[in-house]
Every structure is written in C-alpha cells, then in structure tokens.
Design a protein around this motif. Structure first.
Motif, PDB file in Angstrom:
ATOM      1  N   ALA A   1       0.743  -1.476  -0.039  1.00 26.42           N
ATOM      2  CA  ALA A   1      -0.117  -0.220  -0.158  1.00 26.42           C
ATOM      3  C   ALA A   1       0.705   1.185   0.104  1.00 26.42           C
ATOM      4  CB  ALA A   1      -0.889   0.017   1.379  1.00 26.42           C
ATOM      5  N   CYS A   2       0.383   2.397  -0.428  1.00 25.15           N
ATOM      6  CA  CYS A   2       1.127   3.644  -0.280  1.00 25.15           C
ATOM      7  C   CYS A   2       0.209   4.566  -0.093  1.00 25.15           C
ATOM      8  CB  CYS A   2       1.994   3.793  -1.698  1.00 25.15           C
ATOM      9  SG  CYS A   2       0.873   4.334  -3.360  1.00 25.15           S
TER      10      CYS A   2
ATOM     11  N   VAL B   1       0.992  -2.756  -6.511  1.00 32.17           N
ATOM     12  CA  VAL B   1       0.474  -2.201  -5.076  1.00 32.17           C
ATOM     13  C   VAL B   1      -0.951  -2.307  -5.084  1.00 32.17           C
ATOM     14  CG1 VAL B   1       0.370  -0.164  -3.369  1.00 32.17           C
ATOM     15  CG2 VAL B   1       2.624  -0.642  -5.055  1.00 32.17           C
ATOM     16  N   GLU B   2      -1.622  -3.029  -3.701  1.00 32.46           N
ATOM     17  CA  GLU B   2      -2.906  -3.068  -3.867  1.00 32.46           C
ATOM     18  C   GLU B   2      -3.695  -1.992  -3.298  1.00 32.46           C
ATOM     19  OE1 GLU B   2      -3.181  -6.372  -0.851  1.00 32.46           O
ATOM     20  OE2 GLU B   2      -1.658  -7.602  -1.957  1.00 32.46           O
ATOM     21  N   ARG B   3      -3.413  -1.010  -2.603  1.00 33.52           N
ATOM     22  CA  ARG B   3      -3.897   0.104  -2.085  1.00 33.52           C
ATOM     23  C   ARG B   3      -3.371   1.409  -2.220  1.00 33.52           C
ATOM     24  NH1 ARG B   3      -4.513  -4.073   1.296  1.00 33.52           N
ATOM     25  NH2 ARG B   3      -3.051  -2.962   2.937  1.00 33.52           N
ATOM     26  N   LEU B   4      -3.881   2.349  -2.524  1.00 33.02           N
ATOM     27  CA  LEU B   4      -3.250   3.809  -2.697  1.00 33.02           C
ATOM     28  C   LEU B   4      -4.200   4.768  -1.946  1.00 33.02           C
ATOM     29  CD1 LEU B   4      -1.366   6.012  -3.657  1.00 33.02           C
ATOM     30  CD2 LEU B   4      -2.976   5.766  -6.038  1.00 33.02           C
TER      31      LEU B   4
ATOM     32  N   PRO C   1      -7.804   3.462 -10.439  1.00 36.81           N
ATOM     33  CA  PRO C   1      -9.284   3.560 -10.307  1.00 36.81           C
ATOM     34  C   PRO C   1      -9.772   3.232  -8.677  1.00 36.81           C
ATOM     35  CG  PRO C   1      -9.076   2.608 -12.508  1.00 36.81           C
ATOM     36  CD  PRO C   1      -7.618   2.297 -11.669  1.00 36.81           C
ATOM     37  N   GLU C   2      -8.911   2.312  -8.039  1.00 37.47           N
ATOM     38  CA  GLU C   2      -9.192   1.854  -6.870  1.00 37.47           C
ATOM     39  C   GLU C   2      -8.882   2.680  -5.752  1.00 37.47           C
ATOM     40  OE1 GLU C   2      -8.490  -1.490  -9.573  1.00 37.47           O
ATOM     41  OE2 GLU C   2      -7.222   0.182  -8.777  1.00 37.47           O
ATOM     42  N   ALA C   3      -7.998   3.900  -5.965  1.00 42.56           N
ATOM     43  CA  ALA C   3      -7.444   4.884  -5.203  1.00 42.56           C
ATOM     44  C   ALA C   3      -8.565   5.369  -4.365  1.00 42.56           C
ATOM     45  CB  ALA C   3      -6.565   5.904  -6.032  1.00 42.56           C
TER      46      ALA C   3
ATOM     47  N   ALA D   1      -5.229   5.955   8.134  1.00 43.75           N
ATOM     48  CA  ALA D   1      -4.703   4.537   8.641  1.00 43.75           C
ATOM     49  C   ALA D   1      -6.205   3.651   8.414  1.00 43.75           C
ATOM     50  CB  ALA D   1      -4.518   4.684  10.089  1.00 43.75           C
ATOM     51  N   LYS D   2      -7.135   4.069   8.510  1.00 43.66           N
ATOM     52  CA  LYS D   2      -8.379   3.295   8.300  1.00 43.66           C
ATOM     53  C   LYS D   2      -8.549   2.877   6.602  1.00 43.66           C
ATOM     54  CE  LYS D   2     -11.686   4.167  11.997  1.00 43.66           C
ATOM     55  NZ  LYS D   2     -12.266   2.760  12.317  1.00 43.66           N
ATOM     56  N   ALA D   3      -8.173   3.955   5.780  1.00 45.48           N
ATOM     57  CA  ALA D   3      -8.359   3.658   4.458  1.00 45.48           C
ATOM     58  C   ALA D   3      -7.246   2.641   3.789  1.00 45.48           C
ATOM     59  CB  ALA D   3      -8.309   4.981   3.740  1.00 45.48           C
ATOM     60  N   VAL D   4      -6.108   2.758   4.649  1.00 43.33           N
ATOM     61  CA  VAL D   4      -5.146   1.657   4.003  1.00 43.33           C
ATOM     62  C   VAL D   4      -5.298   0.507   4.621  1.00 43.33           C
ATOM     63  CG1 VAL D   4      -2.487   1.173   4.580  1.00 43.33           C
ATOM     64  CG2 VAL D   4      -3.478   3.677   3.948  1.00 43.33           C
ATOM     65  N   SER D   5      -5.876   0.221   5.724  1.00 41.69           N
ATOM     66  CA  SER D   5      -5.510  -0.906   6.438  1.00 41.69           C
ATOM     67  C   SER D   5      -7.101  -1.718   6.548  1.00 41.69           C
ATOM     68  CB  SER D   5      -5.102  -1.071   7.973  1.00 41.69           C
ATOM     69  OG  SER D   5      -5.645  -0.017   8.783  1.00 41.69           O
ATOM     70  N   GLU D   6      -8.021  -1.144   6.375  1.00 39.87           N
ATOM     71  CA  GLU D   6      -9.073  -1.828   6.217  1.00 39.87           C
ATOM     72  C   GLU D   6     -10.250  -1.945   4.984  1.00 39.87           C
ATOM     73  OE1 GLU D   6     -11.742   0.244   9.285  1.00 39.87           O
ATOM     74  OE2 GLU D   6     -10.131   0.030  10.828  1.00 39.87           O
TER      75      GLU D   6
END
Length: 323
Positions: free
Chosen positions: A73-74, A109-112, A144-146, A198-203
């Motif tokens: 993630a980033c 990278v899975e999450r941005l 698009p999933e950012a 932190a929530k947006a990154v890890s949940e």
C-alpha cells in the motif's frame, strides 16, 4: 509486522502523524522524502526497525519506483502551498501524483490513498485548487481503486494556519480580514485525518471512494481570528482587507519564496482560494462514515496557542505572582 506501506511526504505536518497511526496498527512504514537526512526522527514513531526512511521525489519516476518496491500500500501526501524552484503546482500535484499512481499500479501495489484538498476544483480561479483537482483525475485514471481524501483546513500543533495568525497577533496591532472575513472554513483535527488515512489503508471497503473531511463546526474567517485572539488573550483590530488589495500584497510577497528560505505570508493564489468557502459539500462520506468522531477546535487550540500569550505557558502563573 508484515505489510509494508510507503508514505510519500511522510515527514511533514500531516505525514508524521499518518506514519505514527500506521505504525500503531502494526504496519511497516517506509517514509519516502526528498531530504532523508532531515527526517531521521521519523524512526522514533514506531518500534525498532518498523520505520525506514528513504530518498524519493514524486517528480522523478525512478525514485518513486524504488520507494514502492515490495509495498502492499502507499499514501501520497506530497503537496505545496506555494510555488518555488522546481516545486511547481503542476509538477507536484499533477505529474507527481500521476507518477505515484501509475507506478503503484505497475508494481502491483494493492491500495493507494491520495491526500487532496477540500477546495479541489478544476474550475477554480486558484491554481492550487485546479491542480489538486487535476491530480485527483490523474490518480483515478491510473489507479481507479485509489481512495481520495479531501481535508479542510487542518489544525494541530505545528499547523500553518492558526499558528500563523497566532504569531501575527503576538506582534501586530492589526489582523487582516481578507475579503471582509466572510469566507467559511470547517477546520479538521490533524489526529482525525491520520486515523482516517490509517483506516483507508488497512481496512476493507474503501476502494474507489472519495472522502471529504471537515470538523464538527463551521467558522467564518472573522470567527477564527476572534477565536485565536481569545486563546492568545490579545486585543487586536480586525481590519477588513478587500480582495483586490490583498491580491496586490500577495503578488508583492510571492518573490520571498524564490529568493529567501522563508514562506511568503500571503500569495496571490492563496487570496483566490479565500474567495471560496472551504466546507464539506455533503455529497461524499466523511469522518462519521469512517467511524471517527470529529474533534472540536476548542478542545485542541489551547494546547498549542498558549505560546502566543504574554508569558507563554506561564502566563497564569506570572499574573498570579504579579497580583
């Protein structure tokens, strides 16, 4: 500690608290900054070995690629409030954001999470706001999933807004009511933004969403200055300053960024920003939707604006001794 999160601009005012919030969730954090020698204290935000600091410049694709190697993630927090040298609005907000998003997608990278601004608007007269909007579009096109996060004016120890006027109140008999002081703001606490990121990154469940983050109350510019004067225990004249005059002052102050190490007290582009209210629209989810109770301005300002009172943190003691 397994998942690695790369945080671009992680040593800044907002970034340092985002890094702390991520570390508290047990994540490994790679802080990517232009000048790593100035960010050595970031390693103290977590356990031994949990946080590393690396060199990266969002304008330079190769450095972005190195910083993202192995990350799941980033977070991109890089932004500028005024232009100087190569740090231009277009280069940082648009080209830099596109680099991060495109390379993150390329590397799997899975999450941005992209930190934008509440005033982002492609039709704005402010270049800052226009490039923030263009940066959002570039990120959406590449990734698009950012998750896009748009905070209002951020308050907290070390902020650039309440502290600026607190310092001004300590030395000047007059505070400027730019545009008459009617512009409205919805200040949001630094700690609440860090929790949201932190929530947006890890949940799960946040992919592709846009969040507008504002505090529990809306204040006019005049009300904010009055609040600052109350907390600093100062009596100052609030002098209306029409936008055209403020713009001229902004134009004259702007060269400070080009020829000195100091930030200009006001720029013409910031005057343009002040022509538009900075409050949540209600069209997007916010802090409550993330399960975060917004912190009030009144609860936090006394913890750091005291230093602009006569006598600073010892003002009450000094007065009692004098009596």
């Amino acid at each position: 500690m397994q998942d690695l999160v790369t945080v671009f601009g992680g040593s800044g005012f907002v970034g340092s608290q985002v890094v702390r919030a991520l570390a508290r969730r047990g994540l490994r954090v790679r802080v990517a900054v232009r000048q790593p020698h100035l960010a050595h204290t970031m390693r103290l935000m977590g356990d031994v070995g949990q946080i590393e600091v690396v060199q990266a410049n969002v304008r330079v694709a190769d450095s972005v690629r190195r910083a993202l190697q192995g990350a799941v993630a980033c977070v991109n927090l890089v932004g500028v409030l005024y232009e100087t040298g190569r740090q231009k609005f277009q280069a940082v907000h648009v080209d830099g954001s596109r680099n991060v998003a495109a390379i993150a997608k390329e590397l799997g990278v899975e999450r941005l999470v992209q930190i934008s601004a509440l005033g982002a608007d492609e039709a704005s007269t402010s270049k800052y706001a226009r490039t923030k909007a263009a940066g959002e579009a570039a990120v959406r096109a590449a990734f698009p999933e950012a998750v896009l996060i748009r905070p209002s004016v951020v308050f907290g120890a070390g902020d650039d807004f309440f502290n600026k006027f607190g310092e001004m109140a300590a030395i000047s008999p007059v505070l400027p009511l730019i545009g008459g002081g009617a512009t409205r703001f919805q200040p949001v606490f630094l700690g609440d933004i860090a929790k949201a990121v932190a929530k947006a990154v890890s949940e799960p469940g946040h992919a592709g969403k846009t969040y507008e983050l504002g505090g529990p109350a809306v204040f006019s510019f005049r009300e904010i200055l009055e609040l600052i004067l109350k907390e600093t225990e100062r009596k100052r004249i609030l002098l209306p300053l029409p936008f055209p005059i403020a713009r001229v002052i902004g134009v004259l102050c702007s060269p400070l960024a080009a020829f000195t190490p100091w930030a200009p007290p006001l720029t013409a582009d910031q005057v343009e920003l002040l022509k538009t209210d900075n409050v949540v629209s209600g069209a997007y989810p916010g802090l409550a939707d993330l399960g975060i109770e917004a912190t009030t301005v009144e609860a936090i300002l006394p913890t750091y604006l005291y230093r602009f009172r006569k006598g600073g943190q010892f003002a009450d003691l000094t007065e009692s001794v004098a009596v």
